[in-house]
Structure formats: structure tokens, C-alpha cells
Design an enzyme around this catalytic site. Sequence first.
Site, PDB file in Angstrom:
ATOM      1  N   ARG A 240      33.200 -35.015  23.094  1.00 57.41           N
ATOM      2  CA  ARG A 240      32.610 -35.754  21.982  1.00 57.41           C
ATOM      3  C   ARG A 240      33.364 -37.072  21.856  1.00 57.41           C
ATOM      4  NH1 ARG A 240      28.636 -33.164  22.141  1.00 57.41           N
ATOM      5  NH2 ARG A 240      27.741 -31.817  20.556  1.00 57.41           N
ATOM      6  N   GLU A 269      27.570 -43.338  18.982  1.00 59.63           N
ATOM      7  CA  GLU A 269      26.381 -43.332  19.855  1.00 59.63           C
ATOM      8  C   GLU A 269      25.146 -43.712  19.058  1.00 59.63           C
ATOM      9  OE1 GLU A 269      26.177 -39.487  21.735  1.00 59.63           O
ATOM     10  OE2 GLU A 269      28.230 -39.675  22.469  1.00 59.63           O
ATOM     11  N   HIS A 287      25.205 -40.050  27.249  1.00 61.22           N
ATOM     12  CA  HIS A 287      25.265 -38.649  26.790  1.00 61.22           C
ATOM     13  C   HIS A 287      24.245 -37.780  27.539  1.00 61.22           C
ATOM     14  CE1 HIS A 287      26.438 -35.968  23.137  1.00 61.22           C
ATOM     15  NE2 HIS A 287      26.120 -35.214  24.180  1.00 61.22           N
TER      16      HIS A 287
HETATM   17  C1  8YV Z   1      22.976 -32.245  24.075  1.00 58.62           C
HETATM   18  C2  8YV Z   1      25.440 -31.650  23.728  1.00 58.62           C
HETATM   19  O1  8YV Z   1      22.688 -33.460  24.695  1.00 58.62           O
HETATM   20  O2  8YV Z   1      25.270 -29.319  23.865  1.00 58.62           O
HETATM   21  C3  8YV Z   1      25.821 -30.267  23.334  1.00 58.62           C
HETATM   22  O3  8YV Z   1      26.713 -30.115  22.494  1.00 58.62           O
HETATM   23  O4  8YV Z   1      26.074 -32.577  23.342  1.00 58.62           O
HETATM   24  C4  8YV Z   1      24.301 -31.884  24.634  1.00 58.62           C
HETATM   25  O5  8YV Z   1      24.088 -30.823  25.473  1.00 58.62           O
HETATM   26  C5  8YV Z   1      22.811 -32.367  22.617  1.00 58.62           C
HETATM   27  O6  8YV Z   1      22.978 -31.175  21.941  1.00 58.62           O
HETATM   28  C6  8YV Z   1      21.433 -32.915  22.279  1.00 58.62           C
HETATM   29  O7  8YV Z   1      21.564 -33.622  21.113  1.00 58.62           O
END
Ligand code: 8YV
Length: 321
Positions: A240, A269, A287
Site C-alpha cells: 500500500r 492514488e 496499481h
Molecule cells: C485490487 C488490492 O486492485 O487486493 C487488494 O488489496 O489492492 C488489489 O488487488 C483492489 O482491491 C481493487 O480496488
Amino acid sequence: MTDTPRQTSTEILMVGPLLPDLIATLESRYRVHRLWEAQDPAAFLREHGARIRGIATSGRFGATRELIDALPALEGIFSFGVGYDSIDIEAARARGVVVTNTPGVLDACVADTALALMLAATRRIAQADRFVRAGRWTKEGFELGTRLTGKRCGIAGLGNIGRQIARRAEAFDMEISYFNRSPRADAPAHYRYCPDLRTLAAQCDVLVLAVPGGADTRHLVDAAVLDALGPKGWLINIARGTVVDETALVRALVEGRIAGAGLDVFEHEPQTPPELNAMDNVVLLPHIASGTHETRRAMADLMLANLDDWFSEGRVHTRVV
Ligand code: 8YV
């Protein structure tokens, strides 16, 4: 996605646009409200909030305490993604609202992306591509890169994703060290445990971040960790954006205090720091670590299984709280 009977009387709130396929499936089974399309979300919630029993969201869109509090009949929050730092877990817990995520199904793709970033950054792959496209190959040589094979890989967070990154890095003959809240009993004996992140940074060539987001890991990577990584060290972040103090990272890169970085996630982001956009020793991704057809489908299926089974049988498969 399998077909289940229409249950259009159950009302679901979708916070932001999920995959078109997933939206279509949810809309065929439930009465779905699209919060992001509401002109006045507060007025929308006042009008419809009392009937909403589920929230469909993702790591990107989350669910705030304010939203949870506006839905008195809420039973569950069903998230598309493994990270749930954008969901107010305490607010959900206090209300007895179930929260689910999609662990496991995305580990391989996220780990693949970490390796792609490690190679792209150290071997200057994106920069080399830009060099060829700009027609520079016919006129000049391309700068040498840094060898990845045999280097020392430090992993912050040896969870399921961290473990898969380690396995892949081992295929590049990299030595594995890791930082975790505590040593992992199930980690291979030759992985070296480091109880503090600064020491890990000082002892590796490539530092890969795979810890969860949220308050506990906010700015875990600060100027001191970056200085420990040093001018020959590379930072890779598939976790993150909040895990890194981005201002300190930009400064370390501008001043050459670390060698470079491969980043899939950012503090604000989809904004990326303008200084990084102009740097060739930095690889920036929007991302996309879990972004393959196969994995996004598996995430959608797991999210739907949680949501459907909650409303038909009162059970879920991958529960956070
Ligand atoms: C996705 C992510 O892009 O799973 C996660 O925590 O960051 C990613 O796999 C996200 O959840 C989509 O917003």
C-alpha cells in the site's frame, strides 16, 4: 460465475464501479444501488439507507464509519480485494457487521508483479523500451543495468504474498531475509528473520514491501529505512502507498540516496509524485498487481460466493470480522 436464483428484494449498495461482469451478475441477483452515481450521496442514503443489507466494495472504494452508520439494516461488507485498510473494521465490528475479503486467489499474480518490478527497475526494462521507441538505438548505446540474480532480497511482511515473492526470488538465486511482527514458524529454515526493518534494509539489495496497509504500518518506510537501504539499494512496493513516507522517498531518490524503485501503489492514488514521473530509475505501475483476467475473475467469484452465501445461508467463506 455461477447462476443463482434472483433475489432482487435484497438491497445492496455498491460504493464504486467494480468489474462490469461483477456488476452485471450482482444486478441480476440483487437490487443494487450505485452510490458513485448519486448526485447527493447523503440524500441518497437518507432515502434508501434503511433498506440496504449489504455493501459491495473494494480496497479502492472502502467503507467509512459514516457510511456504515448510515445503514441501520447493514449485515455485511463484501470486498473485492485482500486489503481492507480502507474499510472501517472497528465500526463494522461494533455493529456486528460481517466483513469479507478475497485472500489467497491473488497471491501469485501480486508476487509475479513484485518480480516484474524488481527486474524492470534493476535492468531498466521500461527505460530501455522508451529508448528503442524514441529511435535512440540507432545513434547511441544503452546504459548498463544492475544484475538481479544472486542479490539479497529483503521482504517486509512474510504473509502469503510475501512467501510467494520469496519463492520466486529464490529462483533468481537471491538470499532471503524478512521482517515480520514475529518469526514465521513455517518459513524455510534458511530465510533469515530480522526483528527490525532498518536492519533488514541495511542487509539487503532489494527491499520488497508486502505488509498490509492501515494505521499499524503507516510510514513504516521512512527516511531512516531508506538511508539504511542505501545508494545501491532498490525499493519495491506492491503493498500500500501508505506504508512508505512518499515525501521521504521522493527526497531519497532525488538525492541519489537509494538506487531506484519499482512502485505499484502510491499514497494518493491515482496521483503520483511529479518528481517520480520524470525519473528513469523508477518504474511506476497503476496499481495492477492483481490485474489479470484470471485473478480478477477468481476475486469476483470469491466475493460473490461470500455475498450469495451470506444472504442465502448466513455463512461466508473468507471473513475478516
Ligand atoms: C485490487 C488490492 O486492485 O487486493 C487488494 O488489496 O489492492 C488489489 O488487488 C483492489 O482491491 C481493487 O480496488
